[in-house]
Every structure is written in structure tokens, then in C-alpha cells.
Scaffold this motif. Structure first.
Motif, PDB file in Angstrom:
ATOM      1  N   VAL A   1      -4.814 -10.436   8.430  1.00 21.56           N
ATOM      2  CA  VAL A   1      -3.501 -10.667   7.818  1.00 21.56           C
ATOM      3  C   VAL A   1      -3.598 -10.529   6.301  1.00 21.56           C
ATOM      4  N   PHE A   2      -4.631 -11.077   5.695  1.00 24.83           N
ATOM      5  CA  PHE A   2      -4.783 -11.020   4.246  1.00 24.83           C
ATOM      6  C   PHE A   2      -4.931  -9.578   3.764  1.00 24.83           C
ATOM      7  N   VAL A   3      -5.775  -8.798   4.414  1.00 25.49           N
ATOM      8  CA  VAL A   3      -5.995  -7.410   4.008  1.00 25.49           C
ATOM      9  C   VAL A   3      -4.709  -6.605   4.148  1.00 25.49           C
ATOM     10  N   ASN A   4      -3.970  -6.785   5.233  1.00 26.69           N
ATOM     11  CA  ASN A   4      -2.735  -6.035   5.430  1.00 26.69           C
ATOM     12  C   ASN A   4      -1.644  -6.462   4.448  1.00 26.69           C
ATOM     13  N   LEU A   5      -1.592  -7.734   4.099  1.00 33.13           N
ATOM     14  CA  LEU A   5      -0.627  -8.179   3.093  1.00 33.13           C
ATOM     15  C   LEU A   5      -0.902  -7.517   1.750  1.00 33.13           C
ATOM     16  N   ILE A   6      -2.159  -7.450   1.364  1.00 34.86           N
ATOM     17  CA  ILE A   6      -2.518  -6.802   0.106  1.00 34.86           C
ATOM     18  C   ILE A   6      -2.160  -5.321   0.159  1.00 34.86           C
ATOM     19  N   ARG A   7      -2.470  -4.668   1.275  1.00 33.37           N
ATOM     20  CA  ARG A   7      -2.205  -3.236   1.413  1.00 33.37           C
ATOM     21  C   ARG A   7      -0.704  -2.946   1.328  1.00 33.37           C
ATOM     22  N   PHE A   8       0.103  -3.717   2.061  1.00 29.69           N
ATOM     23  CA  PHE A   8       1.549  -3.495   2.041  1.00 29.69           C
ATOM     24  C   PHE A   8       2.158  -3.849   0.680  1.00 29.69           C
ATOM     25  N   ALA A   9       1.583  -4.826   0.007  1.00 37.66           N
ATOM     26  CA  ALA A   9       2.062  -5.172  -1.333  1.00 37.66           C
ATOM     27  C   ALA A   9       1.811  -4.015  -2.296  1.00 37.66           C
ATOM     28  N   MET A  10       0.659  -3.375  -2.197  1.00 40.25           N
ATOM     29  CA  MET A  10       0.358  -2.237  -3.064  1.00 40.25           C
ATOM     30  C   MET A  10       1.301  -1.068  -2.776  1.00 40.25           C
ATOM     31  N   ILE A  11       1.589  -0.821  -1.513  1.00 38.64           N
ATOM     32  CA  ILE A  11       2.525   0.247  -1.144  1.00 38.64           C
ATOM     33  C   ILE A  11       3.916  -0.062  -1.699  1.00 38.64           C
ATOM     34  N   GLY A  12       4.332  -1.310  -1.597  1.00 35.02           N
ATOM     35  CA  GLY A  12       5.642  -1.713  -2.113  1.00 35.02           C
ATOM     36  C   GLY A  12       5.727  -1.577  -3.620  1.00 35.02           C
ATOM     37  N   ILE A  13       4.670  -1.945  -4.313  1.00 30.40           N
ATOM     38  CA  ILE A  13       4.670  -1.837  -5.775  1.00 30.40           C
ATOM     39  C   ILE A  13       4.747  -0.375  -6.195  1.00 30.40           C
ATOM     40  N   LYS A  14       3.984   0.494  -5.515  1.00 23.96           N
ATOM     41  CA  LYS A  14       4.016   1.921  -5.852  1.00 23.96           C
ATOM     42  C   LYS A  14       5.402   2.504  -5.623  1.00 23.96           C
ATOM     43  N   SER A  15       6.010   2.185  -4.485  1.00 21.66           N
ATOM     44  CA  SER A  15       7.331   2.751  -4.199  1.00 21.66           C
ATOM     45  C   SER A  15       8.385   2.199  -5.170  1.00 21.66           C
ATOM     46  N   PHE A  16       8.257   0.950  -5.548  1.00 19.91           N
ATOM     47  CA  PHE A  16       9.199   0.365  -6.504  1.00 19.91           C
ATOM     48  C   PHE A  16       9.079   1.058  -7.853  1.00 19.91           C
ATOM     49  N   ASN A  17       7.855   1.288  -8.319  1.00 15.99           N
ATOM     50  CA  ASN A  17       7.651   1.959  -9.609  1.00 15.99           C
ATOM     51  C   ASN A  17       8.133   3.400  -9.555  1.00 15.99           C
ATOM     52  N   GLU A  18       7.906   4.113  -8.445  1.00 19.51           N
ATOM     53  CA  GLU A  18       8.363   5.493  -8.329  1.00 19.51           C
ATOM     54  C   GLU A  18       9.883   5.575  -8.333  1.00 19.51           C
ATOM     55  N   SER A  19      10.539   4.677  -7.596  1.00 17.86           N
ATOM     56  CA  SER A  19      11.999   4.717  -7.560  1.00 17.86           C
ATOM     57  C   SER A  19      12.577   4.351  -8.925  1.00 17.86           C
TER      58      SER A  19
END
Length: 85
Positions: A18-36
Motif C-alpha cells: 500500500v505504501f509503495v503504491n501510494l507513493i507511485r500514484f502520488a508521483m503520477i498525480g503530481i506530474k499530471s497536475f504540473n503538465e496540465s
């Protein structure tokens, strides 16, 4: 005693998963937020600099359906079944 160790091992595995996947999805969310966000900033600058262009018309090529010829069938065959095997 062995059963409690196995239980702790399973709980530790689930917690790490759960911890590893939370970190991974958080990084994906941050990247998409910055790109948009950067895309929005760039789009606003482009709109101010250039006048809006009219969209080009879209043309479709349509072919007429050709009628099929009537199917020609041969004379039916007679089928004989035998009881002997």
C-alpha cells in the motif's frame, strides 16, 4: 508462535504494498497536475498573442452502395441416410 509470525509477515507485506503504491500514484498525480498547469499557462499566452483561426471544414467522401447480384443456387442434392454401419 509460527502462526503469529506468518500473520505479521502478511500484514507487513500488505502495508509495504500500500505504501509503495501510494507513493507511485502520488508521483503520477503530481506530474499530471504540473503538465496540465503548464499547458494552461502556455495556452493562455498563445491566445493573447495570436488571433483565433477559423476551423477548417471537414469533407467526407461517400460512395454509393452497389446492389448485389442475385445469388444463383444449383439444384438441391438428395441426401440418403443408411441404417447400416
Amino acid at each position: 508462535m509460527k502462526a503469529i509470525g506468518l500473520l505479521y509477515l502478511i500484514l507487513l507485506y500488505i502495508a509495504c504494498f500500500v505504501f509503495v503504491n501510494l507513493i507511485r500514484f502520488a508521483m503520477i498525480g503530481i506530474k499530471s497536475f504540473n503538465e496540465s498547469r503548464s499547458a494552461d499557462d502556455g495556452a493562455e499566452k498563445e491566445q493573447k498573442e495570436q488571433p483565433q483561426e477559423q476551423p477548417q471544414p471537414v469533407y467526407y467522401i461517400v460512395e454509393k452502395k452497389k446492389p448485389r447480384g442475385k445469388a444463383s443456387y444449383s439444384k438441391p442434392r438428395e441426401i440418403k441416410f443408411s441404417d447400416e454401419r
